[in-house]
Motif scaffolding. Structure first.
Motif, PDB file in Angstrom:
ATOM      1  N   LEU A  16       0.792  -1.220   0.000  1.00  0.00           N
ATOM      2  CA  LEU A  16       0.000   0.000   0.000  1.00  0.00           C
ATOM      3  C   LEU A  16       0.830   1.279   0.000  1.00  0.00           C
ATOM      4  CD1 LEU A  16      -3.042  -0.976   2.186  1.00  0.00           C
ATOM      5  CD2 LEU A  16      -3.077  -0.177  -0.164  1.00  0.00           C
ATOM      6  N   ILE A  20       0.218   4.434  -2.593  1.00  0.00           N
ATOM      7  CA  ILE A  20      -0.004   5.867  -2.377  1.00  0.00           C
ATOM      8  C   ILE A  20       1.038   6.700  -3.105  1.00  0.00           C
ATOM      9  CG2 ILE A  20       1.334   6.069  -0.226  1.00  0.00           C
ATOM     10  CD1 ILE A  20      -0.772   7.963   0.796  1.00  0.00           C
ATOM     11  N   ALA A  70      -6.544   9.002  -1.976  1.00  0.00           N
ATOM     12  CA  ALA A  70      -6.029   7.957  -1.096  1.00  0.00           C
ATOM     13  C   ALA A  70      -6.903   7.821   0.145  1.00  0.00           C
ATOM     14  CB  ALA A  70      -4.585   8.266  -0.706  1.00  0.00           C
ATOM     15  N   SER A  74      -9.183   4.591   1.295  1.00  0.00           N
ATOM     16  CA  SER A  74      -9.115   3.960   2.617  1.00  0.00           C
ATOM     17  C   SER A  74     -10.513   3.778   3.210  1.00  0.00           C
ATOM     18  CB  SER A  74      -8.253   4.806   3.557  1.00  0.00           C
ATOM     19  OG  SER A  74      -8.918   5.992   3.955  1.00  0.00           O
ATOM     20  N   GLU A  85      -5.754  -3.165   5.142  1.00  0.00           N
ATOM     21  CA  GLU A  85      -5.416  -2.274   4.042  1.00  0.00           C
ATOM     22  C   GLU A  85      -5.778  -0.833   4.388  1.00  0.00           C
ATOM     23  OE1 GLU A  85      -6.911  -5.181   3.767  1.00  0.00           O
ATOM     24  OE2 GLU A  85      -6.568  -6.150   1.831  1.00  0.00           O
ATOM     25  N   THR A  88      -3.295   0.632   7.016  1.00  0.00           N
ATOM     26  CA  THR A  88      -1.981   0.954   6.451  1.00  0.00           C
ATOM     27  C   THR A  88      -2.023   2.212   5.601  1.00  0.00           C
ATOM     28  OG1 THR A  88      -1.392  -1.387   6.442  1.00  0.00           O
ATOM     29  CG2 THR A  88      -0.088   0.071   5.044  1.00  0.00           C
ATOM     30  N   LEU A  89      -3.065   2.331   4.785  1.00  0.00           N
ATOM     31  CA  LEU A  89      -3.180   3.510   3.924  1.00  0.00           C
ATOM     32  C   LEU A  89      -3.381   4.776   4.752  1.00  0.00           C
ATOM     33  CD1 LEU A  89      -3.173   4.481   1.049  1.00  0.00           C
ATOM     34  CD2 LEU A  89      -5.595   3.905   0.870  1.00  0.00           C
ATOM     35  N   ASN A  92      -0.157   5.838   6.373  1.00  0.00           N
ATOM     36  CA  ASN A  92       0.740   6.457   5.401  1.00  0.00           C
ATOM     37  C   ASN A  92       0.356   7.903   5.131  1.00  0.00           C
ATOM     38  OD1 ASN A  92       2.934   4.718   3.861  1.00  0.00           O
ATOM     39  ND2 ASN A  92       1.290   3.338   4.468  1.00  0.00           N
TER      40      ASN A  92
END
Length: 439
Positions: A16, A20, A70, A74, A85, A88-89, A92
């Motif tokens: 991921l 991004i 992004a 998410s 997922e 994590t996104l 970030n």
């Protein structure tokens, strides 16, 4: 970013950050990007996550649009059960833009759904640290002591040791002037309250209208109980409002109704509105503004009825090491048509400082300097009252710490008021130990 059945969850999560980066590396024409994002946002609001994901993964975004896309992706992951997922996104995004409250709110919901209560509480505390107004900070801190969910029904309670007080502000003067004549004050004759207890319960319900907007209602009942019952107070309060959290803008509007009692006898009714906004004006910088209007009607003495307008503006600078500084000012105008000596215009400035200490303890402190000027001569003194006020406050709280399920907060306050009316010339020091718990 289509799912590939041959990859494990860990592998997809690891990819991921690359995803991004790719969002930000390539660009399509601006008009096409704006149209694609608007369509994806519309599909998410309608609950068609598959269509939204198809739009987001088939277009290439850059700059601010990449960040928004992004974030929206998410949300799609979270709503379709792909919590790893989504987490994590979101993490970030926050690494790049840690001041985006909407992203942190979404991360809190993902963590709470995944059962990561400690992590959810940590990020709610980060939101509380970024809030300039004490009222909103208190609500977020209560939220962190639940499990981090921002939707549905919640019930919480609090109690604290209330420092000794005097309902008339307890003048420090030994001689006062009334009608031009001096009168001596015997210190032993000053009525005091003794140390008391504050306690209350808060019930609230929040409902997400769409991905950005939430409606809520809350009801609070509380009391202060002293050894001298003349100082006891009770209240009930209801609030209803709407808050809207966008990536760089947070807006809130609410109505407030309350009923106050003194020593279990009805005293007054208040009603009003509050509007609040926060804007991310630059990286690490937030601008906040709030205005409220409250009307208060007294049961036994209509001449005391008042109307109060209050506005606050502040700017806050947050640093990556967890330290933040806030500068702001407040203007307040209280109107009392039948008692102009109780009506005033006041202005104050304040500076706030937040910093982590040791062992997960965080300190929030503030210093406020202000002046209130009253509109008519004070009875018996023949001067217009003027107060100069200094208030210093520090609160200390340890993250993720509880005693028998209750989370403690220690607050130390020093207040000094210099007034040309001796009744209101005083200084006081107090400490409150507050415990809150969710049910």
């Amino acid at each position: 970013m289509t799912r590939v059945s041959g990859y494990s969850n860990a592998t997809r999560a690891a990819l991921l950050p690359l995803g991004i980066a790719l969002f930000m590396a390539f660009a399509t024409p601006a008009s096409s990007v704006e149209h694609a994002f608007a369509q994806a946002e519309k599909q998410v609001s309608a609950g068609d996550y598959e269509a939204a994901e198809a739009i987001l993964t088939s277009n290439r975004f850059s700059g601010a649009e990449a960040l928004s896309a992004a974030y929206l992706l998410s949300v799609v992951y979270a709503r379709t059960g792909r919590l790893a997922e989504a987490e994590t996104l979101l993490r970030n995004i926050l690494e790049r833009e840690p001041e985006l409250d909407a992203v942190r709110y979404e991360l809190v919901k993902v963590l709470a759904t995944a059962g990561k209560r400690q992590a959810a509480g940590f990020h709610i505390n980060r939101l509380a640290d970024a809030t300039d107004l004490a009222e909103d900070r208190d609500r977020l801190q209560q939220l962190s002591r639940r499990i981090g969910t921002t939707e549905g029904f919640s019930l919480s309670g609090y109690f604290s040791l209330a420092p000794s007080t005097n309902i008339n502000d307890g003048t420090t003067q030994s001689t006062i002037m009334i009608g031009g004549l001096p009168f001596q004050i015997n210190g032993s004759a000053k009525e005091t309250s003794g140390v008391g207890i504050k306690a209350g319960m808060v019930a609230s319900y929040a409902h997400a209208i769409n991905e950005n907007t939430t409606a809520y209602v809350s009801a609070t009942a509380g009391l202060t109980d002293y050894s001298n019952s003349a100082f006891d107070t009770q209240f009930i309060e209801g609030r209803a409002g709407v808050r809207r959290n966008l990536l760089r803008t947070n807006l809130l509007a609410e109505v407030i109704v309350d009923r106050q009692f003194k020593n279990r006898e009805a005293d007054s009714t208040g009603y009003g509105i509050r509007l609040n906004g926060r804007w991310n004006i630059a990286k690490g910088w937030w601008l906040s503004a709030e205005v409220s209007q409250m009307e208060r009607i007294y049961d036994k003495d209509p001449r005391a009825d008042s109307s109060t307008t209050k506005s606050t503006t502040s700017v806050r600078r947050a640093f990556r090491n967890g330290i933040a500084v806030t500068l702001g000012g407040t203007f307040e105008h209280q109107r009392v048509p039948d008692r102009p000596w109780n009506a005033f215009q006041g202005a104050s400035g304040f500076v706030g400082f937040e910093t982590p200490l040791v062992a997960g303890i965080r300190m929030t402190s503030s210093l406020r300097l202000g002046q209130n000027r009253y509109e008519a001569n004070f009875p018996g003194v023949n001067v217009r009252r003027e107060d100069n006020i200094l208030i210093a406050k520090g609160s200390f709280q340890k993250d993720n710490f509880a005693i028998a399920g209750f989370s403690p907060v220690v607050t130390i306050t020093y207040e000094e008021q210099k007034s040309n009316v001796a009744f209101y010339d005083y200084s006081s020091t107090g400490m409150e130990l507050t415990f809150t718990k969710a049910f």
